[in-house]
Write a protein that holds these residues in place. Structure first.
Motif, PDB file in Angstrom:
ATOM      1  N   MET A   1       0.499  -1.036  -0.017  1.00  0.00           N
ATOM      2  CA  MET A   1      -0.328   0.264   0.227  1.00  0.00           C
ATOM      3  C   MET A   1       1.150   1.667  -0.356  1.00  0.00           C
ATOM      4  N   PRO A   2       0.396   2.139  -0.808  1.00  0.00           N
ATOM      5  CA  PRO A   2       1.230   3.746  -0.231  1.00  0.00           C
ATOM      6  C   PRO A   2       1.011   4.213   1.163  1.00  0.00           C
ATOM      7  N   ASP A   3       1.908   5.031   1.230  1.00  0.00           N
ATOM      8  CA  ASP A   3       1.890   5.166   2.937  1.00  0.00           C
ATOM      9  C   ASP A   3       0.910   6.590   2.717  1.00  0.00           C
ATOM     10  N   ARG A   4       0.807   6.741   4.369  1.00  0.00           N
ATOM     11  CA  ARG A   4      -0.778   7.000   4.314  1.00  0.00           C
ATOM     12  C   ARG A   4      -0.879   8.883   4.411  1.00  0.00           C
ATOM     13  N   ARG A   5       0.819   9.767   3.610  1.00  0.00           N
ATOM     14  CA  ARG A   5       0.472  10.630   3.398  1.00  0.00           C
ATOM     15  C   ARG A   5       0.037  10.620   1.635  1.00  0.00           C
ATOM     16  N   THR A   6       0.826  10.098   1.258  1.00  0.00           N
ATOM     17  CA  THR A   6       0.156   9.528  -0.021  1.00  0.00           C
ATOM     18  C   THR A   6      -0.912   9.546   0.162  1.00  0.00           C
ATOM     19  N   LEU A   7      -1.485   8.147   0.513  1.00  0.00           N
ATOM     20  CA  LEU A   7      -3.166   8.147   0.437  1.00  0.00           C
ATOM     21  C   LEU A   7      -3.807   9.077   0.281  1.00  0.00           C
ATOM     22  N   GLU A   8      -3.551   9.684   1.237  1.00  0.00           N
ATOM     23  CA  GLU A   8      -4.251  11.174   1.944  1.00  0.00           C
ATOM     24  C   GLU A   8      -3.941  12.204   1.198  1.00  0.00           C
ATOM     25  N   SER A   9      -3.276  11.970   0.311  1.00  0.00           N
ATOM     26  CA  SER A   9      -3.547  13.694  -0.899  1.00  0.00           C
ATOM     27  C   SER A   9      -3.451  13.132  -1.837  1.00  0.00           C
ATOM     28  N   ALA A  10      -3.492  11.835  -2.393  1.00  0.00           N
ATOM     29  CA  ALA A  10      -4.288  11.034  -3.386  1.00  0.00           C
ATOM     30  C   ALA A  10      -5.866  11.744  -3.337  1.00  0.00           C
ATOM     31  N   VAL A  11      -6.337  10.750  -2.507  1.00  0.00           N
ATOM     32  CA  VAL A  11      -7.663  11.209  -1.736  1.00  0.00           C
ATOM     33  C   VAL A  11      -8.895  12.471  -1.463  1.00  0.00           C
ATOM     34  N   ALA A  12      -7.223  13.514  -1.351  1.00  0.00           N
ATOM     35  CA  ALA A  12      -7.811  15.010  -1.392  1.00  0.00           C
ATOM     36  C   ALA A  12      -8.154  15.267  -2.842  1.00  0.00           C
TER      37      ALA A  12
END
Ligand SMILES: Cc1cc2nc3c(=O)[nH]c(=O)nc-3n(C[C@H](O)[C@H](O)[C@H](O)COP(=O)(O)O)c2cc1C
Length: 329
Positions: A1-12
């Motif tokens: 899985m991408p790390d949390r920061r990568t996922l959060e910025s992608a969802v944003a």
């Protein structure tokens, strides 16, 4: 899985996707191995969109935005659409794979440019100038739509007057529908809430385009206000009219809008003409087969308007963790 920061910025970034009246009817749930997209049925617009078609379509645009955002970060997404789930609101599950530094599937310049287009894209409702180099652009957009499982037709200049007439008639019918009107007034024309369509983005009185949905008058004007609109008009259709078609059509809409933005074109999604069988039949008559889902205006905005983006809900309201207590990354 991408790390949390990568996922959060992608969802944003995914949540910068367009949605009916900026209703943002999506919910993301992050598990240990997958990210799941749900529709948020509390955000359905019952008078405008009783079947939830445009709600699912809006979620499809967010799904494609997410895939695009992660591809630019060197993550490929395997998407299972309409997975078997007891929850009918579950629309897609995404699993990710890191693209190898040396692999020939590394993100192209185009991928990075499309991700950058997410933040620049706006819905432009004022009259536009004609798009340059349109025939080659249309061919590219048609390929993108087909890849996403939808079909894209251009509506000819000679059909424009008839289209404007039908739009005016449908707008008149909607004006006489109190439930539709109260929904429209609830969602549009207000100050900067994190949802809904702000007055700054709605045409001032006398500036609206005939083929557009009729909104309460706003504050947007330009040098072309009141002039004839020369935007090209596109129609996205699907083979059938199931929830999977709606989701995929939303993905196609996202791909088309981002490619236009990347080419410097302004766009406007238009759907009031797909909200009744009568006007859908008219659109089908213009293009032949398929179920009409969404019209898109594409052209050149003259001169460039305000760059302020339409607001979005905070991430904390749309992204949840399956097991919040176990996530300490
Ligand atoms: C399914 C769908 C239907 C939409 N219908 C219309 C429409 O009929 N007229 C319009 O001006 N914008 C329409 N929009 C655009 C939204 O109003 C817009 O995306 C939202 O207000 C957010 O603004 P933004 O696109 O500038 O970020 C639609 C968008 C979607 C995804």
């Amino acid at each position: 899985m991408p790390d949390r920061r990568t996922l959060e910025s992608a969802v944003a970034l995914a949540c910068r996707a367009p949605s009916l009246h900026n209703s943002q009817p999506w919910r993301w749930v992050l598990g240990a191995h997958a990210l799941t997209l749900y529709s948020d049925n509390d955000r359905i617009l019952p008078a405008t969109d009783p079947s939830g078609r445009q709600m699912v379509l809006s979620c499809g645009t967010a799904l494609d935005h997410l895939r695009t955002a992660l591809a630019a970060q060197r993550w490929s997404s395997a998407i299972e659409r309409m997975p078997r789930s007891p929850d009918r609101q579950c629309l897609a599950t995404l699993r990710f794979r890191r693209l190898d530094e040396s692999s020939d599937t590394e993100p192209s310049d185009t991928g990075a440019r499309l991700a950058a287009a997410i933040a620049r894209r706006r819905t432009e409702r004022l009259p536009m100038a004609a798009p340059p180099e349109w025939p080659s652009t249309v061919t590219l957009l048609q390929e993108l739509a087909e890849d996403a499982g939808a079909h894209l037709d251009g509506i000819g200049e000679d059909e424009r007057a008839a289209l404007d007439d039908v739009s005016r008639r449908i707008s008149g019918e909607k004006r006489a529908d109190p439930a539709y009107l109260s929904e429209l007034n609830w969602w549009t024309g207000h100050a900067m809430f994190p949802e809904g369509v702000p007055a700054d983005t709605l045409p001032a009185a006398g500036s609206a385009v005939a083929v557009e949905r009729e909104f309460p008058p706003g504050r947007a004007t330009s040098e072309t206000s009141g002039e004839q609109d020369h935007a090209a008009i596109l129609l996205l259709s699907t083979a059938t009219d199931r929830r999977l078609d709606w989701l995929r059509c939303g993905e196609a809409l996202s791909a088309v809008l981002l490619a236009c933005t990347d080419r410097g074109l302004a766009t406007c999604t238009v759907t009031h003409l797909t909200e009744s069988e009568d006007s859908r039949a008219f659109l089908r008559g213009l293009t032949g087969d398929g179920v009409p889902q969404v019209l898109i205006r594409a052209g050149v905005r003259t001169p460039p308007g305000p760059e302020t983006p339409t607001p979005r809900r905070p991430l904390s309201e749309v992204l949840f963790r399956e097991h919040p207590e176990s996530d300490s990354r």
